[in-house]
Design a protein around this motif. Sequence first.
Motif, PDB file in Angstrom:
ATOM      1  N   ARG A  71     -19.298  21.977 -25.161  1.00  0.00           N
ATOM      2  CA  ARG A  71     -20.744  21.923 -25.418  1.00  0.00           C
ATOM      3  C   ARG A  71     -21.213  23.042 -26.349  1.00  0.00           C
ATOM      4  NH1 ARG A  71     -20.625  23.035 -19.794  1.00  0.00           N
ATOM      5  NH2 ARG A  71     -20.980  25.233 -19.300  1.00  0.00           N
ATOM      6  N   SER A  72     -20.425  24.107 -26.443  1.00  0.00           N
ATOM      7  CA  SER A  72     -20.809  25.213 -27.334  1.00  0.00           C
ATOM      8  C   SER A  72     -20.678  24.851 -28.805  1.00  0.00           C
ATOM      9  CB  SER A  72     -19.976  26.458 -27.013  1.00  0.00           C
ATOM     10  OG  SER A  72     -20.232  26.904 -25.701  1.00  0.00           O
ATOM     11  N   LEU A  75     -23.961  25.234 -30.607  1.00  0.00           N
ATOM     12  CA  LEU A  75     -24.257  26.558 -31.164  1.00  0.00           C
ATOM     13  C   LEU A  75     -23.622  26.732 -32.534  1.00  0.00           C
ATOM     14  CD1 LEU A  75     -23.897  29.333 -28.414  1.00  0.00           C
ATOM     15  CD2 LEU A  75     -25.900  28.849 -29.798  1.00  0.00           C
ATOM     16  N   ASN A 159     -23.390  33.211 -26.068  1.00  0.00           N
ATOM     17  CA  ASN A 159     -23.139  32.356 -24.913  1.00  0.00           C
ATOM     18  C   ASN A 159     -22.999  33.270 -23.711  1.00  0.00           C
ATOM     19  OD1 ASN A 159     -22.628  30.287 -23.170  1.00  0.00           O
ATOM     20  ND2 ASN A 159     -20.582  29.828 -23.931  1.00  0.00           N
ATOM     21  N   HIS A 194     -30.247  36.705 -20.882  1.00  0.00           N
ATOM     22  CA  HIS A 194     -31.002  36.211 -22.032  1.00  0.00           C
ATOM     23  C   HIS A 194     -32.204  37.104 -22.320  1.00  0.00           C
ATOM     24  CE1 HIS A 194     -29.426  31.817 -21.412  1.00  0.00           C
ATOM     25  NE2 HIS A 194     -28.467  32.703 -21.588  1.00  0.00           N
ATOM     26  N   GLU A 214     -27.050  29.755 -26.106  1.00  0.00           N
ATOM     27  CA  GLU A 214     -26.786  28.587 -25.276  1.00  0.00           C
ATOM     28  C   GLU A 214     -27.430  28.812 -23.910  1.00  0.00           C
ATOM     29  OE1 GLU A 214     -22.947  26.692 -23.056  1.00  0.00           O
ATOM     30  OE2 GLU A 214     -22.777  26.907 -25.234  1.00  0.00           O
ATOM     31  N   THR A 215     -28.048  27.772 -23.370  1.00  0.00           N
ATOM     32  CA  THR A 215     -28.735  27.912 -22.097  1.00  0.00           C
ATOM     33  C   THR A 215     -28.625  26.608 -21.327  1.00  0.00           C
ATOM     34  OG1 THR A 215     -30.824  28.670 -21.084  1.00  0.00           O
ATOM     35  CG2 THR A 215     -31.002  27.199 -22.998  1.00  0.00           C
ATOM     36  N   THR A 238     -31.566  20.171 -27.995  1.00  0.00           N
ATOM     37  CA  THR A 238     -30.649  19.583 -27.019  1.00  0.00           C
ATOM     38  C   THR A 238     -29.753  18.547 -27.684  1.00  0.00           C
ATOM     39  OG1 THR A 238     -32.242  17.865 -26.401  1.00  0.00           O
ATOM     40  CG2 THR A 238     -32.298  19.909 -25.132  1.00  0.00           C
ATOM     41  N   ALA A 244     -25.647  19.608 -23.936  1.00  0.00           N
ATOM     42  CA  ALA A 244     -25.814  20.999 -24.331  1.00  0.00           C
ATOM     43  C   ALA A 244     -27.266  21.276 -24.719  1.00  0.00           C
ATOM     44  CB  ALA A 244     -24.910  21.314 -25.522  1.00  0.00           C
ATOM     45  N   THR A 245     -27.677  22.509 -24.466  1.00  0.00           N
ATOM     46  CA  THR A 245     -29.017  22.974 -24.832  1.00  0.00           C
ATOM     47  C   THR A 245     -28.889  24.368 -25.426  1.00  0.00           C
ATOM     48  OG1 THR A 245     -30.051  21.734 -23.018  1.00  0.00           O
ATOM     49  CG2 THR A 245     -31.337  23.514 -24.002  1.00  0.00           C
ATOM     50  N   ILE A 246     -29.556  24.597 -26.529  1.00  0.00           N
ATOM     51  CA  ILE A 246     -29.632  25.936 -27.107  1.00  0.00           C
ATOM     52  C   ILE A 246     -31.085  26.242 -27.439  1.00  0.00           C
ATOM     53  CG2 ILE A 246     -27.294  25.759 -28.079  1.00  0.00           C
ATOM     54  CD1 ILE A 246     -28.600  25.463 -30.864  1.00  0.00           C
TER      55      ILE A 246
END
Length: 252
Positions: A71-72, A75, A159, A194, A214-215, A238, A244-246
Amino acid sequence: MTIIDRLRAAGCVFAEDEARLLTAEARTLADLDTMVQRRIDGEPLEVILGWAEFHGLRIVVEPGVFVPRQRSELLVRHAVALAGPGAVVLDLCCGTGALGAAIAAELGEIRLYAADIEPAAVRCARTNVARAGGEVFEGDLCTPLPAALRGAVDILVVNAPYVPTDAIAMMPPEARDHEPRVALDGGHDGVDVHRRVAAEAPQWLAPGGHLLIETGESQAASTAEAMAHNGLTPEVITDDELYATIVVGARG
């Protein structure tokens, strides 16, 4: 019982693929049996192999180090889109250095720096970013970085841990039991690190630079709030396919 059957019985969803990879890496039948047993006992496949595939690269992974997740890629994709040739890129809370290595592989000539608090992660990162001529520092967030980087970073990718403390117990055993707690535990709401990163980032970003974190889907609003509180303009992005969400924060 075949290797595939043994892995499947242990709950490995991709038993066929894992059996193929373990067989290819084993030097002897005894090695193979040991590796299969380690996997059955719950050790992450990437640690057993000694590497993880990420963004087309083979990333060195040691025991006790956070394993890079697919998922990274989100990013990496957005960092590459925002950076240009010769950009100064900082991979903070770098773990294996996979993010920085992947960005460098895409962009070619960049100035790459990375930092992590875990000695094992720093060892891995130094190997993984060597091909890009990157420098890796050991310490807490920006503390070990050279002063010359202040106000000079174009792309800051992070991350950091974002799992709430109370949710650690619900993580898969291969993460919960084999990855360092410091790489997983994001505090009571998952956003403690964060907030610290967002507070430090404006001192290190160049004008027009970007912070990418990344969150989790549940943490995204709080991550964005932390960036806005420190003068950055945040955008939540997203990707349902990667799950994944950034959050991208722009410095004016």
